[in-house]
Design a protein around this motif. Structure first.
Motif, PDB file in Angstrom:
ATOM      1  N   ALA A 227       5.474  11.289  -6.791  1.00 55.15           N
ATOM      2  CA  ALA A 227       5.025  10.240  -5.879  1.00 55.15           C
ATOM      3  C   ALA A 227       3.781  10.681  -5.118  1.00 55.15           C
ATOM      4  O   ALA A 227       3.510  11.873  -4.955  1.00 55.15           O
ATOM      5  CB  ALA A 227       6.138   9.892  -4.898  1.00 55.15           C
ATOM      6  N   THR A 228       3.043   9.699  -4.658  1.00 51.41           N
ATOM      7  CA  THR A 228       1.898   9.935  -3.792  1.00 51.41           C
ATOM      8  C   THR A 228       2.284   9.570  -2.364  1.00 51.41           C
ATOM      9  O   THR A 228       2.797   8.467  -2.138  1.00 51.41           O
ATOM     10  CB  THR A 228       0.697   9.079  -4.225  1.00 51.41           C
ATOM     11  OG1 THR A 228       0.354   9.406  -5.577  1.00 51.41           O
ATOM     12  CG2 THR A 228      -0.503   9.332  -3.328  1.00 51.41           C
ATOM     13  N   PRO A 229       2.096  10.464  -1.407  1.00 49.28           N
ATOM     14  CA  PRO A 229       2.456  10.121  -0.020  1.00 49.28           C
ATOM     15  C   PRO A 229       1.699   8.882   0.454  1.00 49.28           C
ATOM     16  O   PRO A 229       0.493   8.751   0.225  1.00 49.28           O
ATOM     17  CB  PRO A 229       2.027  11.371   0.764  1.00 49.28           C
ATOM     18  CG  PRO A 229       1.978  12.468  -0.239  1.00 49.28           C
ATOM     19  CD  PRO A 229       1.552  11.836  -1.523  1.00 49.28           C
ATOM     20  N   VAL A 230       2.409   7.957   1.074  1.00 54.74           N
ATOM     21  CA  VAL A 230       1.794   6.736   1.584  1.00 54.74           C
ATOM     22  C   VAL A 230       2.192   6.547   3.035  1.00 54.74           C
ATOM     23  O   VAL A 230       3.227   7.043   3.488  1.00 54.74           O
ATOM     24  CB  VAL A 230       2.209   5.495   0.762  1.00 54.74           C
ATOM     25  CG1 VAL A 230       1.714   5.611  -0.672  1.00 54.74           C
ATOM     26  CG2 VAL A 230       3.724   5.315   0.780  1.00 54.74           C
ATOM     27  N   ASP A 231       1.363   5.811   3.749  1.00 53.71           N
ATOM     28  CA  ASP A 231       1.651   5.494   5.143  1.00 53.71           C
ATOM     29  C   ASP A 231       2.884   4.590   5.226  1.00 53.71           C
ATOM     30  O   ASP A 231       3.145   3.786   4.324  1.00 53.71           O
ATOM     31  CB  ASP A 231       0.444   4.788   5.776  1.00 53.71           C
ATOM     32  CG  ASP A 231       0.597   4.627   7.279  1.00 53.71           C
ATOM     33  OD1 ASP A 231       1.150   3.589   7.694  1.00 53.71           O
ATOM     34  OD2 ASP A 231       0.189   5.538   8.020  1.00 53.71           O
ATOM     35  N   LYS A 232       3.654   4.728   6.289  1.00 51.63           N
ATOM     36  CA  LYS A 232       4.869   3.933   6.448  1.00 51.63           C
ATOM     37  C   LYS A 232       4.581   2.435   6.505  1.00 51.63           C
ATOM     38  O   LYS A 232       5.469   1.616   6.251  1.00 51.63           O
ATOM     39  CB  LYS A 232       5.623   4.373   7.700  1.00 51.63           C
ATOM     40  CG  LYS A 232       6.237   5.766   7.589  1.00 51.63           C
ATOM     41  CD  LYS A 232       7.030   6.120   8.822  1.00 51.63           C
ATOM     42  CE  LYS A 232       7.674   7.512   8.684  1.00 51.63           C
ATOM     43  NZ  LYS A 232       8.473   7.870   9.877  1.00 51.63           N
ATOM     44  N   SER A 233       3.345   2.066   6.842  1.00 54.02           N
ATOM     45  CA  SER A 233       2.990   0.650   6.903  1.00 54.02           C
ATOM     46  C   SER A 233       2.743   0.059   5.520  1.00 54.02           C
ATOM     47  O   SER A 233       2.613  -1.162   5.374  1.00 54.02           O
ATOM     48  CB  SER A 233       1.743   0.459   7.771  1.00 54.02           C
ATOM     49  OG  SER A 233       0.623   1.138   7.206  1.00 54.02           O
ATOM     50  N   ASN A 234       2.663   0.918   4.502  1.00 52.66           N
ATOM     51  CA  ASN A 234       2.438   0.449   3.135  1.00 52.66           C
ATOM     52  C   ASN A 234       3.751  -0.084   2.577  1.00 52.66           C
ATOM     53  O   ASN A 234       4.710   0.664   2.383  1.00 52.66           O
ATOM     54  CB  ASN A 234       1.913   1.604   2.277  1.00 52.66           C
ATOM     55  CG  ASN A 234       1.516   1.159   0.880  1.00 52.66           C
ATOM     56  OD1 ASN A 234       2.028   0.182   0.346  1.00 52.66           O
ATOM     57  ND2 ASN A 234       0.578   1.882   0.279  1.00 52.66           N
ATOM     58  N   THR A 235       3.804  -1.381   2.309  1.00 54.24           N
ATOM     59  CA  THR A 235       5.046  -2.005   1.840  1.00 54.24           C
ATOM     60  C   THR A 235       4.973  -2.433   0.379  1.00 54.24           C
ATOM     61  O   THR A 235       5.810  -3.217  -0.077  1.00 54.24           O
ATOM     62  CB  THR A 235       5.381  -3.225   2.708  1.00 54.24           C
ATOM     63  OG1 THR A 235       4.305  -4.170   2.652  1.00 54.24           O
ATOM     64  CG2 THR A 235       5.630  -2.813   4.154  1.00 54.24           C
ATOM     65  N   GLY A 293       0.217  -0.769 -22.458  1.00 55.90           N
ATOM     66  CA  GLY A 293      -0.495   0.390 -21.941  1.00 55.90           C
ATOM     67  C   GLY A 293      -1.844   0.085 -21.341  1.00 55.90           C
ATOM     68  O   GLY A 293      -2.653   0.990 -21.111  1.00 55.90           O
ATOM     69  N   GLN A 294      -2.099  -1.195 -21.019  1.00 51.39           N
ATOM     70  CA  GLN A 294      -3.412  -1.589 -20.512  1.00 51.39           C
ATOM     71  C   GLN A 294      -3.490  -1.598 -18.984  1.00 51.39           C
ATOM     72  O   GLN A 294      -4.586  -1.510 -18.426  1.00 51.39           O
ATOM     73  CB  GLN A 294      -3.787  -2.978 -21.050  1.00 51.39           C
ATOM     74  CG  GLN A 294      -3.882  -3.035 -22.563  1.00 51.39           C
ATOM     75  CD  GLN A 294      -4.236  -4.426 -23.053  1.00 51.39           C
ATOM     76  OE1 GLN A 294      -4.784  -5.253 -22.326  1.00 51.39           O
ATOM     77  NE2 GLN A 294      -3.902  -4.706 -24.304  1.00 51.39           N
ATOM     78  N   ALA A 295      -2.370  -1.755 -18.313  1.00 53.54           N
ATOM     79  CA  ALA A 295      -2.409  -1.878 -16.849  1.00 53.54           C
ATOM     80  C   ALA A 295      -1.050  -1.517 -16.264  1.00 53.54           C
ATOM     81  O   ALA A 295      -0.009  -1.707 -16.892  1.00 53.54           O
ATOM     82  CB  ALA A 295      -2.788  -3.304 -16.446  1.00 53.54           C
ATOM     83  N   ASP A 296      -1.077  -0.990 -15.038  1.00 55.08           N
ATOM     84  CA  ASP A 296       0.140  -0.808 -14.257  1.00 55.08           C
ATOM     85  C   ASP A 296       0.447  -2.111 -13.529  1.00 55.08           C
ATOM     86  O   ASP A 296      -0.385  -3.023 -13.468  1.00 55.08           O
ATOM     87  CB  ASP A 296      -0.031   0.324 -13.247  1.00 55.08           C
ATOM     88  CG  ASP A 296      -0.143   1.689 -13.926  1.00 55.08           C
ATOM     89  OD1 ASP A 296       0.278   1.805 -15.089  1.00 55.08           O
ATOM     90  OD2 ASP A 296      -0.656   2.616 -13.288  1.00 55.08           O
ATOM     91  N   MET A 297       1.637  -2.186 -12.958  1.00 55.77           N
ATOM     92  CA  MET A 297       2.015  -3.387 -12.211  1.00 55.77           C
ATOM     93  C   MET A 297       2.735  -3.002 -10.938  1.00 55.77           C
ATOM     94  O   MET A 297       3.490  -2.020 -10.907  1.00 55.77           O
ATOM     95  CB  MET A 297       2.906  -4.300 -13.052  1.00 55.77           C
ATOM     96  CG  MET A 297       3.341  -5.569 -12.324  1.00 55.77           C
ATOM     97  SD  MET A 297       4.374  -6.658 -13.307  1.00 55.77           S
ATOM     98  CE  MET A 297       4.747  -7.919 -12.061  1.00 55.77           C
ATOM     99  N   ALA A 298       2.497  -3.777  -9.880  1.00 54.68           N
ATOM    100  CA  ALA A 298       3.175  -3.603  -8.598  1.00 54.68           C
ATOM    101  C   ALA A 298       3.361  -4.979  -7.981  1.00 54.68           C
ATOM    102  O   ALA A 298       2.854  -5.985  -8.479  1.00 54.68           O
ATOM    103  CB  ALA A 298       2.368  -2.684  -7.675  1.00 54.68           C
ATOM    104  N   PHE A 299       4.091  -5.023  -6.873  1.00 54.47           N
ATOM    105  CA  PHE A 299       4.238  -6.285  -6.157  1.00 54.47           C
ATOM    106  C   PHE A 299       4.364  -6.002  -4.664  1.00 54.47           C
ATOM    107  O   PHE A 299       4.631  -4.872  -4.240  1.00 54.47           O
ATOM    108  CB  PHE A 299       5.449  -7.087  -6.653  1.00 54.47           C
ATOM    109  CG  PHE A 299       6.766  -6.604  -6.122  1.00 54.47           C
ATOM    110  CD1 PHE A 299       7.334  -7.162  -4.980  1.00 54.47           C
ATOM    111  CD2 PHE A 299       7.462  -5.590  -6.770  1.00 54.47           C
ATOM    112  CE1 PHE A 299       8.552  -6.714  -4.480  1.00 54.47           C
ATOM    113  CE2 PHE A 299       8.680  -5.137  -6.288  1.00 54.47           C
ATOM    114  CZ  PHE A 299       9.227  -5.705  -5.143  1.00 54.47           C
ATOM    115  N   LYS A 300       4.181  -7.048  -3.880  1.00 53.84           N
ATOM    116  CA  LYS A 300       4.321  -6.936  -2.432  1.00 53.84           C
ATOM    117  C   LYS A 300       4.943  -8.214  -1.896  1.00 53.84           C
ATOM    118  O   LYS A 300       4.548  -9.318  -2.302  1.00 53.84           O
ATOM    119  CB  LYS A 300       2.956  -6.705  -1.776  1.00 53.84           C
ATOM    120  CG  LYS A 300       3.015  -6.530  -0.254  1.00 53.84           C
ATOM    121  CD  LYS A 300       1.635  -6.266   0.324  1.00 53.84           C
ATOM    122  CE  LYS A 300       1.710  -6.071   1.837  1.00 53.84           C
ATOM    123  NZ  LYS A 300       0.358  -5.817   2.428  1.00 53.84           N
TER     124      LYS A 300
END
Length: 411
Positions: A227-235, A293-300
Motif C-alpha cells: 500500500a501507499t500511505p495516504v492522508d486520512k482525508s482520502n476516501t 490490462g489497460q487501466a486500473d479502477m477506483a471509486f469514491k
C-alpha cells in the motif's frame, strides 16, 4: 434437506437472485433472522422453479452482515458447451464479517443435483492463501498456502516492525479471465498493522477436475501489492453506511494492476438487486479495461443520504477518466441533472459561463453530463483534450433554476 414453504415464511427474506439451471431459470432466496444491529443468522437457501420449492440448503457460514447472492459459472464446462447459454450456474454467497472495512465470508454452492448440494468454495477456501506474515525492518515477509515465500519492501513511513494481522478473504470477484466460458475467481486478502493497510495479496483461482472427476481449486497469479500511505482525508475506495444500505468495496489485485469497484447491500432486497444491476452496467467498461490490462479502477462515494447516492468511478494509469453515478436511494432509479436544474431556462448557461472560474470550460453549447453535488456546491465536469476539467458553483447562486428547494435545505 427439504423444507416446506410455510416453515420459511416466518423468517426474513435477506437476498435473492436468478440462476440458470439445466431445465431453465430458477430463483434462489436467502432466508434468515436479522438482528437489531444488522447481523443475520439461521441462514437457509431456498431453490425455486416457477414458484415451486425444489430444495433447501443451510450454508456452512453461521452468519454475517450485508448478505449478497450472485450467479456465477465456475465449474468446468462440458466439451463443446463453451460460452453457450443453458449451462447450469452456481451461487456465490457473500456475508460481511463486520462493517464495510472488514472482510467477508464467501461460499459457492452448486445446486445441479438437488439431493446432493455441494459447496464448491468452502470455509477453508474463504480463509484465503496467506498462512503467515510479519513486518521486519520495513520488509513484509509473507508465506502462502503452497509454501511459497514473498518478501516485499514497505515505505519508510510505515511502522518498522510488529505483528501483522490477516484474516480471511477481503474480496472475491468471478470473471472469465481466458474467455472459455468458465469463470475464474479473482481474490484479494488484506494485511494490516495497527489498523493500517500494509498490502493486498491477490490470486486467481480456477476450479479443475482430475482424471477421476474430482474437483479442486488451482491458484495462480499470486500478487503482493504494498500500500501507499495516504492522508486520512482520502476516501477513495472507502465504502460507507447510510440509511438505505451500505456501499461495499470489492478489490482485485493482479500483476501490474488493481481495481476496486462498488456493490450495494440493503435490507430492501428489491432495491439491492436494482441498484447492483445498475452499478454492474455502469462499471462494465472500466472493469473491462482493467481485465485487458489497460487501466486500473477506483471509486469514491461523493454523497450518500436520503436524497442522493452519488458515486464517482475512476479509470486510468497515468491519466484518469471520471464518471459520476447518481441514484435515488428510495427507488433505485438513476438521477439526471435535468431532474435537479431547469436546463431549459435560457438564462442558465450564460450564468454558468459568468460564474465559472475554470476558463478552460465553456457551457455555450450545453451543460455537462458529468456532475456531482458535494456540500453546498454543484460541480460540473468536462473532458477537454483528454483531461477532466471541473468547475464548482454554489447552489445558492443557482436557486432560480433549482426544480426543488430540498437541494438547498439538505446540501
Amino acid at each position: 434437506m427439504l423444507l416446506c414453504t410455510g416453515a420459511a415464511a416466518s423468517e426474513t427474506l435477506l437476498a435473492s437472485t436468478t440462476l440458470q439451471q439445466e431445465h431453465g431459470k430458477a430463483t434462489v432466496e436467502l432466508w434468515g433472522e436479522r438482528l437489531p444491529g444488522g447481523y443475520t443468522e439461521q441462514l437457509l437457501l431456498l431453490l425455486k422453479e416457477d414458484g415451486k420449492l425444489i430444495t433447501a440448503y443451510a450454508p456452512s457460514v453461521k452468519g454475517g452482515y450485508n448478505p449478497i447472492l450472485q450467479a456465477v459459472q465456475v465449474k468446468p464446462l462440458p466439451e463443446g458447451n463453451e460460452r453457450q447459454s443453458g449451462v447450469p450456474q452456481q451461487l456465490l454467497l457473500s456475508l460481511g464479517q463486520g462493517a464495510w472495512e472488514a472482510g467477508s465470508e464467501y461460499r459457492i454452492i452448486d445446486f445441479t443435483k438437488p439431493k446432493r448440494i455441494a459447496e464448491l468454495f468452502s470455509a477453508a477456501d474463504s480463509m484465503g492463501i496467506v498462512t503467515n506474515a510479519s513486518n521486519k525492518e520495513n520488509a513484509l515477509e509473507i508465506t502462502l498456502q503452497d509454501g511459497q515465500k514473498n518478501n516485499a519492501p514497505l515505505p519508510e513511513s510505515f511502522p518498522e516492525s510488529g505483528k501483522v494481522e490477516f484474516g480471511g478473504l477481503f474480496s472475491l470477484t468471478a470473471y472469465d479471465v481466458d474467455g472459455d466460458g468458465q469463470q475464474e475467481l479473482l481474490t484479494s486478502q488484506q494485511l494490516t498493522q495497527r489498523r493500517q493497510l500494509l498490502a493486498d495479496v491477490g490470486a486467481v483461482w480456477r476450479l479443475q477436475q482430475d482424471d477421476d472427476k474430482n474437483e479442486q481449486w488451482q491458484r495462480s497469479a499470486f500478487t503482493v501489492m504494498t500500500a501507499t500511505p495516504v492522508d486520512k482525508s482520502n476516501t477513495i475506495n472507502d465504502g460507507c453506511d447510510f440509511d438505505a444500505g451500505s456501499i461495499l468495496p470489492r478489490k482485485m489485485v493482479v500483476p501490474g494492476g488493481e481495481a476496486t469497484y462498488p456493490v450495494f447491500a440493503s435490507p430492501n432486497v428489491e432495491l439491492q438487486n436494482k441498484i447492483n444491476a445498475y452499478l454492474e452496467k455502469e462499471c462494465a467498461e472500466y472493469l473491462q479495461l482493467f481485465y485487458q490490462g489497460q487501466a486500473d479502477m477506483a471509486f469514491k462515494v461523493l454523497r450518500a443520504d436520503d436524497l442522493l447516492l452519488s458515486l464517482q468511478l475512476i479509470s486510468g494509469k497515468n491519466s484518469f477518466r471520471h464518471h459520476q453515478l447518481h441514484i435515488d436511494p428510495a427507488t433505485g432509479e438513476p438521477v439526471q441533472l435535468e431532474q435537479i436544474l431547469n436546463s431549459d431556462d435560457p438564462d442558465l448557461r450564460p450564468l454558468l459561463n459568468l460564474l465559472c472560474t475554470n476558463k478552460n470550460m465553456d457551457f455555450t453549447e450545453g451543460i455537462s453530463k458529468e456532475w456531482y453535488i458535494e456540500g453546498n456546491n454543484l460541480f460540473l465536469m468536462q473532458n477537454i483534450c483528454g483531461k477532466d476539467e471541473v468547475a464548482g458553483f454554489a447552489l445558492g447562486n443557482l436557486h432560480k433554476f433549482l426544480l426543488d428547494k430540498k437541494w438547498l435545505q439538505q446540501s
